[in-house]
Design a protein around this motif. Structure first.
Motif, PDB file in Angstrom:
ATOM      1  N   PRO A  46       0.695  -1.330  -0.021  1.00 14.30           N
ATOM      2  CA  PRO A  46       0.172   0.002  -0.004  1.00 14.30           C
ATOM      3  C   PRO A  46       0.739   1.313   0.023  1.00 14.30           C
ATOM      4  O   PRO A  46       0.242   2.461  -0.317  1.00 14.30           O
ATOM      5  CB  PRO A  46      -0.877  -0.160   1.238  1.00 14.30           C
ATOM      6  CG  PRO A  46      -0.687  -1.421   1.540  1.00 14.30           C
ATOM      7  CD  PRO A  46       0.565  -2.149   1.059  1.00 14.30           C
ATOM      8  N   SER A  47       2.255   1.290   0.423  1.00 16.85           N
ATOM      9  CA  SER A  47       2.966   2.476   0.349  1.00 16.85           C
ATOM     10  C   SER A  47       3.176   2.891  -0.944  1.00 16.85           C
ATOM     11  O   SER A  47       3.604   3.915  -1.143  1.00 16.85           O
ATOM     12  CB  SER A  47       4.436   2.109   1.216  1.00 16.85           C
ATOM     13  OG  SER A  47       4.227   1.869   2.101  1.00 16.85           O
ATOM     14  N   PHE A  48       2.924   2.373  -2.083  1.00 18.84           N
ATOM     15  CA  PHE A  48       3.036   2.413  -3.279  1.00 18.84           C
ATOM     16  C   PHE A  48       1.919   3.208  -4.129  1.00 18.84           C
ATOM     17  O   PHE A  48       1.703   3.694  -5.200  1.00 18.84           O
ATOM     18  CB  PHE A  48       3.457   1.268  -4.300  1.00 18.84           C
ATOM     19  CG  PHE A  48       4.909   1.086  -4.520  1.00 18.84           C
ATOM     20  CD1 PHE A  48       6.079   2.005  -4.995  1.00 18.84           C
ATOM     21  CD2 PHE A  48       5.299  -0.049  -4.068  1.00 18.84           C
ATOM     22  CE1 PHE A  48       7.232   1.643  -4.845  1.00 18.84           C
ATOM     23  CE2 PHE A  48       6.544  -0.502  -3.892  1.00 18.84           C
ATOM     24  CZ  PHE A  48       7.608   0.400  -4.501  1.00 18.84           C
ATOM     25  N   ALA A  49       0.690   3.543  -3.200  1.00 15.59           N
ATOM     26  CA  ALA A  49      -0.377   3.922  -3.721  1.00 15.59           C
ATOM     27  C   ALA A  49      -0.034   5.482  -4.195  1.00 15.59           C
ATOM     28  O   ALA A  49       0.766   6.344  -3.650  1.00 15.59           O
ATOM     29  CB  ALA A  49      -1.530   4.083  -2.590  1.00 15.59           C
ATOM     30  N   ASP A 150      -0.442  15.462  -8.024  1.00 18.23           N
ATOM     31  CA  ASP A 150       0.667  14.982  -6.976  1.00 18.23           C
ATOM     32  C   ASP A 150      -0.205  14.186  -5.909  1.00 18.23           C
ATOM     33  O   ASP A 150      -0.855  14.920  -4.945  1.00 18.23           O
ATOM     34  CB  ASP A 150       1.124  16.255  -6.375  1.00 18.23           C
ATOM     35  CG  ASP A 150       2.300  16.080  -5.260  1.00 18.23           C
ATOM     36  OD1 ASP A 150       2.492  14.749  -5.191  1.00 18.23           O
ATOM     37  OD2 ASP A 150       3.043  16.817  -5.032  1.00 18.23           O
ATOM     38  N   PRO A 151       0.249  12.955  -5.642  1.00 16.87           N
ATOM     39  CA  PRO A 151      -0.322  12.056  -4.855  1.00 16.87           C
ATOM     40  C   PRO A 151      -0.063  12.617  -3.379  1.00 16.87           C
ATOM     41  O   PRO A 151      -0.771  12.206  -2.356  1.00 16.87           O
ATOM     42  CB  PRO A 151      -0.072  10.747  -4.977  1.00 16.87           C
ATOM     43  CG  PRO A 151       1.324  10.775  -5.909  1.00 16.87           C
ATOM     44  CD  PRO A 151       1.183  12.168  -6.674  1.00 16.87           C
ATOM     45  N   ASP A 154      -2.678  14.357  -1.193  1.00 13.31           N
ATOM     46  CA  ASP A 154      -4.049  13.421  -0.963  1.00 13.31           C
ATOM     47  C   ASP A 154      -3.516  12.895   0.656  1.00 13.31           C
ATOM     48  O   ASP A 154      -2.375  12.543   1.055  1.00 13.31           O
ATOM     49  CB  ASP A 154      -4.223  12.726  -1.669  1.00 13.31           C
ATOM     50  CG  ASP A 154      -4.345  13.097  -3.085  1.00 13.31           C
ATOM     51  OD1 ASP A 154      -4.830  14.498  -3.139  1.00 13.31           O
ATOM     52  OD2 ASP A 154      -4.392  12.308  -3.905  1.00 13.31           O
ATOM     53  N   ASN A 155      -4.416  12.779   1.284  1.00 12.24           N
ATOM     54  CA  ASN A 155      -4.342  11.737   2.476  1.00 12.24           C
ATOM     55  C   ASN A 155      -4.442  10.423   2.252  1.00 12.24           C
ATOM     56  O   ASN A 155      -5.408   9.902   2.055  1.00 12.24           O
ATOM     57  CB  ASN A 155      -5.357  11.944   3.583  1.00 12.24           C
ATOM     58  CG  ASN A 155      -5.161  11.491   5.017  1.00 12.24           C
ATOM     59  OD1 ASN A 155      -4.116  10.459   4.978  1.00 12.24           O
ATOM     60  ND2 ASN A 155      -5.532  11.836   6.077  1.00 12.24           N
ATOM     61  N   LEU A 156      -3.308   9.896   1.630  1.00  8.75           N
ATOM     62  CA  LEU A 156      -3.434   8.556   0.980  1.00  8.75           C
ATOM     63  C   LEU A 156      -3.625   7.572   2.105  1.00  8.75           C
ATOM     64  O   LEU A 156      -4.342   6.324   1.812  1.00  8.75           O
ATOM     65  CB  LEU A 156      -2.172   8.328   0.222  1.00  8.75           C
ATOM     66  CG  LEU A 156      -1.738   8.979  -1.009  1.00  8.75           C
ATOM     67  CD1 LEU A 156      -0.233   8.774  -1.457  1.00  8.75           C
ATOM     68  CD2 LEU A 156      -2.796   8.753  -2.189  1.00  8.75           C
ATOM     69  N   GLY A 219       3.184   3.008   5.205  1.00  6.20           N
ATOM     70  CA  GLY A 219       2.152   3.551   4.473  1.00  6.20           C
ATOM     71  C   GLY A 219       2.342   4.740   3.475  1.00  6.20           C
ATOM     72  O   GLY A 219       3.597   4.780   3.443  1.00  6.20           O
ATOM     73  N   PRO A 220       1.737   5.152   2.768  1.00 13.23           N
ATOM     74  CA  PRO A 220       1.876   5.833   1.574  1.00 13.23           C
ATOM     75  C   PRO A 220       1.839   7.399   1.789  1.00 13.23           C
ATOM     76  O   PRO A 220       1.128   7.795   2.815  1.00 13.23           O
ATOM     77  CB  PRO A 220       0.621   5.426   0.512  1.00 13.23           C
ATOM     78  CG  PRO A 220      -0.298   5.221   1.536  1.00 13.23           C
ATOM     79  CD  PRO A 220       0.323   4.420   2.563  1.00 13.23           C
ATOM     80  N   GLY A 221       2.766   8.054   0.985  1.00 14.67           N
ATOM     81  CA  GLY A 221       2.246   9.458   0.923  1.00 14.67           C
ATOM     82  C   GLY A 221       3.383  10.265   1.976  1.00 14.67           C
ATOM     83  O   GLY A 221       4.118   9.740   2.785  1.00 14.67           O
TER      84      GLY A 221
END
Ligand SMILES: NC(=O)CC[C@H](N)C(=O)O
Length: 358
Positions: A46-49, A150-151, A154-156, A219-221
């Motif tokens: 999921p860290s790649f979201a 730009d992701p 966002d709150n990914l 986690g992502p982002g």
């Protein structure tokens, strides 16, 4: 029938390639990984979201994708229950796959989740560009154009974190896992070690729970998006119960402690990142996937850098000087990558036992 697609970067670079996976357009942050294996694990991390992943290893897809198999209601093989990347960029996509546990091709798997792939791209040239200019926004364009996005704005974490609480295992040590987008191998690593795991959403107030140790997931982002987790963590840091964080978890620990994080130029994504344990000459080869890091210079006096990246000197983990709180920016659970630092789960549980026996 081959279909042409383009990879377009924010600096105007436009590269034509062939579509595989879903024939659709997608935008994201373009990042590269130099890992030579492990695409089933990477794509489901999921860290790649929000990220378009460029693989430098030249041939991808040759061992296909394994079938789904569950253990304690989590996947035995994948790092979550879906593909999280926004798109995939490879040099050569192997149409013919062969492996004893392959159930489908990489292209078909991408199609299932409507994720585009582009092949025929010189990913080593592209990686040199990303190394010089830094990670860039980009898009894979099929028929319809899409805007750059730009992701990291966002709150990914809120998008990938589960809605409710889940319990696993019935071991002696009660560990709360704050799920900001956890990789399932972290859950597997705990379940192999006499643990009862309580997996809670990223913004859940875990300080109300009864537990022996606290774990903060990857986690992502941008870690600064996780305000609720940071606030709860600040309360936990007032106590003495052991805390362990991995990757985003390490960044959240740094922020809650009063330190700062910053965005690395192009990040660390590979299975062979050397890290040195502070105060020793021990070097470990680690699995990594991160674009942000804790700024060591901003750490409050009660904290030390625990590991240092030997390629660029950045912080690869932190440690409280007197309390049982520590973290790693790398992935001791690996999946994929070397398992050399899995002993850190044992170290954490040792501190949990010590805390309980006080
Ligand atoms: N794997 C992770 O937890 C990554 C953490 C964070 N999203 C970063 O890119 O640095």
């Amino acid at each position: 029938m081959t279909q042409t697609v383009k990879l377009i970067l924010e600096d105007g670079t436009s590269i034509e390639g062939e579509s595989f996976g879903a024939f659709t357009s997608a935008a994201g942050e373009v990042v590269f990984s130099t890992a030579m294996t492990g695409y089933p694990e990477n794509l489901t991390d999921p860290s790649f979201a929000g990220q378009i992943l460029v693989l430098t290893t030249p041939m991808v897809g040759n061992y296909g994708v394994p079938g789904e198999d569950l253990y304690e209601s989590i996947s035995k093989i994948f790092e979550s229950d879906k593909i999280h990347i926004a798109g995939l960029v490879v040099t050569y996509y192997s149409e013919e796959h062969s492996h004893w546990n392959a159930a489908k091709s990489l292209g078909d798997w991408l199609k299932e989740y409507n994720i585009p792939g582009i092949c025929g791209v010189d990913t080593r040239m592209l990686t040199k560009k990303l190394r010089e200019k830094g990670a860039m926004l980009g898009k894979i364009v099929a028929e319809d154009d899409v805007p750059l996005h730009d992701p990291n704005l966002d709150n990914l974490v809120a998008q990938v974190s589960p809605a409710g609480i889940r319990h696993y295992g019935s071991g002696q040590h009660k560990i709360v896992l704050v799920d900001c987008g956890t990789k399932t191998n972290i859950i597997r690593c705990f379940l192999e070690r006499d643990v009862e795991l309580i997996r809670v959403p990223w913004d859940y107030d875990f300080t109300t729970l009864d537990y022996d140790g606290l774990f903060l997931s990857n986690g992502p982002g941008d870690p600064k998006m996780c305000e609720a987790t940071i606030q709860h963590l600040q309360k936990a840091l007032q106590q003495d119960k052991p805390i362990f964080g991995i990757c985003l978890g390490s960044q959240l620990m740094g922020l809650a402690a009063g330190g700062d994080t910053f965005k690395l130029k192009y990040g660390h994504r590979s299975h062979n990142q050397p890290v040195k344990l502070t105060g020793t000459q021990h070097c470990y080869i680690t699995s990594q996937n991160h674009g942000f890091a804790v700024d060591t210079a901003t750490l409050p006096a009660e904290w030390d850098m625990l590991f240092e990246n030997l390629n660029d000197g950045t912080c690869e983990g932190i440690k409280h000087k007197t309390k049982p709180f520590f973290s790693t920016q790398f992935h001791p659970e690996a999946a994929g990558g070397p398992q050399d630092t899995e002993f850190l789960f044992d170290d954490f549980l040792k501190s949990v036992v010590e805390y309980k026996n006080r």
